[in-house]
Design a protein around this motif. Structure first.
Motif, PDB file in Angstrom:
ATOM      1  N   CYS A 271       0.846  -1.212   0.000  1.00 29.13           N
ATOM      2  CA  CYS A 271       0.000   0.000   0.000  1.00 29.13           C
ATOM      3  C   CYS A 271       0.875   1.253   0.000  1.00 29.13           C
ATOM      4  N   LEU A 272       1.903   1.265   0.832  1.00 31.83           N
ATOM      5  CA  LEU A 272       2.799   2.447   0.866  1.00 31.83           C
ATOM      6  C   LEU A 272       3.505   2.598  -0.480  1.00 31.83           C
ATOM      7  N   LYS A 273       3.923   1.478  -1.053  1.00 33.28           N
ATOM      8  CA  LYS A 273       4.585   1.541  -2.368  1.00 33.28           C
ATOM      9  C   LYS A 273       3.608   2.112  -3.398  1.00 33.28           C
ATOM     10  N   MET A 274       2.326   1.711  -3.285  1.00 30.31           N
ATOM     11  CA  MET A 274       1.314   2.211  -4.218  1.00 30.31           C
ATOM     12  C   MET A 274       1.146   3.724  -4.036  1.00 30.31           C
ATOM     13  N   LEU A 275       1.060   4.185  -2.765  1.00 31.01           N
ATOM     14  CA  LEU A 275       0.896   5.628  -2.512  1.00 31.01           C
ATOM     15  C   LEU A 275       2.105   6.395  -3.043  1.00 31.01           C
ATOM     16  N   GLU A 276       3.297   5.815  -2.868  1.00 31.16           N
ATOM     17  CA  GLU A 276       4.510   6.472  -3.396  1.00 31.16           C
ATOM     18  C   GLU A 276       4.464   6.512  -4.923  1.00 31.16           C
ATOM     19  N   GLU A 277       3.956   5.430  -5.543  1.00 29.81           N
ATOM     20  CA  GLU A 277       3.867   5.389  -7.018  1.00 29.81           C
ATOM     21  C   GLU A 277       2.846   6.424  -7.514  1.00 29.81           C
ATOM     22  N   ASP A 337      -1.958  12.823   2.568  1.00 33.94           N
ATOM     23  CA  ASP A 337      -2.902  13.594   1.725  1.00 33.94           C
ATOM     24  C   ASP A 337      -3.403  12.709   0.576  1.00 33.94           C
ATOM     25  N   VAL A 338      -2.440  11.998  -0.041  1.00 32.43           N
ATOM     26  CA  VAL A 338      -2.831  11.099  -1.147  1.00 32.43           C
ATOM     27  C   VAL A 338      -3.767  10.024  -0.608  1.00 32.43           C
ATOM     28  N   ALA A 339      -3.423   9.456   0.579  1.00 39.56           N
ATOM     29  CA  ALA A 339      -4.245   8.378   1.146  1.00 39.56           C
ATOM     30  C   ALA A 339      -5.657   8.866   1.461  1.00 39.56           C
ATOM     31  N   MET A 340      -5.765  10.049   2.072  1.00 44.51           N
ATOM     32  CA  MET A 340      -7.091  10.571   2.436  1.00 44.51           C
ATOM     33  C   MET A 340      -7.920  10.857   1.190  1.00 44.51           C
ATOM     34  N   LEU A 342      -7.523   9.434  -1.738  1.00 45.23           N
ATOM     35  CA  LEU A 342      -7.813   8.124  -2.356  1.00 45.23           C
ATOM     36  C   LEU A 342      -8.993   7.481  -1.631  1.00 45.23           C
ATOM     37  N   GLU A 343      -8.982   7.575  -0.296  1.00 46.22           N
ATOM     38  CA  GLU A 343     -10.088   7.004   0.504  1.00 46.22           C
ATOM     39  C   GLU A 343     -11.387   7.711   0.134  1.00 46.22           C
ATOM     40  N   ARG A 344     -11.337   9.055   0.044  1.00 50.31           N
ATOM     41  CA  ARG A 344     -12.567   9.830  -0.232  1.00 50.31           C
ATOM     42  C   ARG A 344     -13.145   9.438  -1.582  1.00 50.31           C
ATOM     43  N   ILE A 345     -12.252   9.390  -2.596  1.00 54.33           N
ATOM     44  CA  ILE A 345     -12.716   9.078  -3.954  1.00 54.33           C
ATOM     45  C   ILE A 345     -13.249   7.650  -4.014  1.00 54.33           C
ATOM     46  N   ALA A 346     -12.461   6.704  -3.465  1.00 54.07           N
ATOM     47  CA  ALA A 346     -12.860   5.287  -3.560  1.00 54.07           C
ATOM     48  C   ALA A 346     -14.201   5.060  -2.870  1.00 54.07           C
ATOM     49  N   LEU A 347     -14.407   5.725  -1.722  1.00 54.81           N
ATOM     50  CA  LEU A 347     -15.661   5.491  -0.985  1.00 54.81           C
ATOM     51  C   LEU A 347     -16.845   6.170  -1.646  1.00 54.81           C
ATOM     52  N   SER A 348     -16.583   7.133  -2.537  1.00 56.52           N
ATOM     53  CA  SER A 348     -17.727   7.811  -3.188  1.00 56.52           C
ATOM     54  C   SER A 348     -17.946   7.279  -4.603  1.00 56.52           C
ATOM     55  N   ILE A 367       0.484   3.813   6.984  1.00 58.04           N
ATOM     56  CA  ILE A 367       0.763   5.252   7.141  1.00 58.04           C
ATOM     57  C   ILE A 367       1.256   5.558   8.553  1.00 58.04           C
ATOM     58  N   VAL A 368       0.641   4.890   9.555  1.00 55.31           N
ATOM     59  CA  VAL A 368       1.070   5.127  10.945  1.00 55.31           C
ATOM     60  C   VAL A 368       2.502   4.637  11.142  1.00 55.31           C
TER      61      VAL A 368
END
Ligand code: SDX
Length: 426
Positions: A271-277, A337-340, A342-348, A367-368
């Motif tokens: 997941c972190l690698k994906m966020l970095e990508e 920021d990217v994770a939040m 991504l979460e917002r878009i994916a959930l909507s 992330i933690v």
């Protein structure tokens, strides 16, 4: 046993199966006698198969419920510490204050590993993946406890469980120290389980190491949220290995190996690698499109779950910790920021709602851990550290059950029919 039965008619045969009901969750059809009429069930990936009876953990995927010995994960993450959860998973109920302090003392006094374990590390390349080193050293632990490996002896099983719960943080920290070229740090009995782990990870002989209470609390909560999860792939691996009578250290090494896969415990690292990508918020739509594209193997790591079909209760708690740690450490992590976003878009997005894809526990834990300063390649080791108590509790439960048999699934054979072998000219 339920009043219900399941009737099956195949050709001129009819067979009736008993239905078993548990305390909660799906009833199960007991198909054990199906072989007697010449059929097997067929369920690759075990999408609809109950492999055992267990009293340890209950998951309701539709309602997002996770209970350990009947206690909800939300209450345990808020009101208990990881060692209390370890006690209840292993021994069946929440500890009294006296039981807790005795258990804590036992675990504390087993945290050191045999000094010769250090030599095992020096056989690895410095840049070895920490999970490769963890697999090897956990399995090697069995070579130090010859006298205590009678798996039919409950006292020896519990002592092995105490040793593994106690020593995993030490071994995981040693993997990290070996990677970064720092000296191994011995456990300290004056620190909590989480603080001791952080100290073994990050303290150096050259200066004192300060442990932030918020980070210590977040670390302990991450351990609790990853402690057990019913019959997931790695726990099922431990059970299958243990069913042959293999020693507990070998079974836990098998669990570590299974957890390493990116579809399972390796997801937080992935997941972190994906966020970095993805890199920045404006790139998210491109990756959302890739995740939807049937011809693109890309998946949103940290999203989706085999069992939870609306939310992972651990992710809800983990999300709170995530924000608590980041505000406490004043970390301005662009990946969050990217994770939040991504979460917002994916959930909507209707696609993810329809596919029941939402952030799972790995989405936020990565992330933690990153905010705490733990490198990405250590994430799955942390998951393995936390999950060891779940693995060994299921192993102990299985070995305690009367009539325990070796696990031996069958198959649907689709290979060649019998044919004559023609010897080759030599
Ligand atoms: C853990 O079992 C446990 O309890 C595990 C765990 C534990 O505590 O032990 O909870 C820990 O492993 C959490 C999951 C971590 N894994 C990931 O985050 C990896 C990304 N997620 C996926 O690979 C997937 O969601 C799984 C593996 C978690 C679940 O897979 P399933 O149940 O076998 O579902 P599937 O792969 O058949 O997917 C169903 C559909 C498919 O589309 P269709 O073929 O039906 O059109 O959803 C799609 C998939 O393509 N899909 C995704 C997706 N996950 C599933 N599409 C994009 N991104 C994703 N993450």
């Amino acid at each position: 046993m339920s009043e219900e039965t399941a009737k099956l008619s195949i050709g001129d045969k009819e067979i009736e199966f008993p239905v078993m009901e548990g305390t909660a969750g799906h009833p199960v059809i007991d198909v054990r006698k199906l072989g007697s009429i010449g059929y097997f069930t067929f369920d690759p990936g075990f999408m609809a198969t109950g492999s055992c009876e267990s009293e340890i953990t209950f998951i309701d995927g539709a309602k997002g419920i996770l209970l350990h010995r009947g206690f909800s994960i939300e209450e345990l993450a808020r009101d208990a510490d990881y060692l209390e959860v370890c006690y209840m998973l292993l021994h069946g109920d929440a500890p009294s204050s006296e039981e807790y302090s005795e258990f804590k003392d036992i675990v504390t006094r087993h945290t050191m590993v045999h000094e010769q374990i250090n030599m095992f590390f020096h056989g690895f390349r410095n840049d070895s993946h920490p999970m490769a080193m963890l697999c090897g050293t956990v399995g090697a632990l069995s070579s130090f406890y010859h006298s205590d490996l009678d798996v039919s002896n409950p006292e020896q099983r519990v002592r092995s469980a105490h040793r593994l719960i106690a020593k995993m943080p030490t071994l995981v920290a040693m993997c990290y120290k070996y990677n970064v070229g720092h000296p191994f740090v011995y456990p300290r009995n004056d620190l909590s389980y989480a603080a001791n782990f952080l100290n073994m990870m990050f303290s150096v002989p050259a200066e004192d190491y300060y442990i932030s209470p918020a980070v210590e609390r977040a670390m302990d909560r991450i351990f609790t949220l990853h402690a057990d999860h019913e019959q997931n792939a790695s726990t099922s691996t431990v059970r299958l290995a243990g069913s042959s009578g293999a020693n507990p250290y070998a079974c836990i090494a098998a669990g570590v190996a299974s957890l390493w896969g990116p579809a399972h415990g390796g997801a937080n690292e992935a997941c972190l690698k994906m966020l970095e990508e993805i890199g920045s918020v404006d790139q998210i739509p491109k990756y959302i499109a890739k995740a939807k594209d049937k011809n693109d193997p890309f998946r949103l790591m940290g999203f989706g779950h085999r069992v939870y079909k609306n939310h992972d209760p651990r992710a809800t708690v983990m999300r709170e910790s995530c924000h608590e740690v980041l505000s406490e450490l004043k970390v301005d992590n662009p990946l969050l920021d990217v994770a939040m976003e991504l979460e917002r878009i994916a959930l909507s997005d209707p696609y993810f709602a329809e596919k029941k894809l939402f952030p799972n526990v790995d989405f936020y834990s990565g992330i933690v851990l990153s905010a705490i300063g733990i490198p990405t390649n250590m994430f799955t080791c942390i998951f393995a550290l936390a999950r060891t108590v779940g693995w060994i509790s299921h192993w102990h439960e299985m070995m305690s059950q009367p009539g325990q048999k070796i696990g031996r699934p069958r198959q649907l054979y689709t290979g060649e029919a019998k044919r004559a072998y023609v010897p080759i000219e030599k």
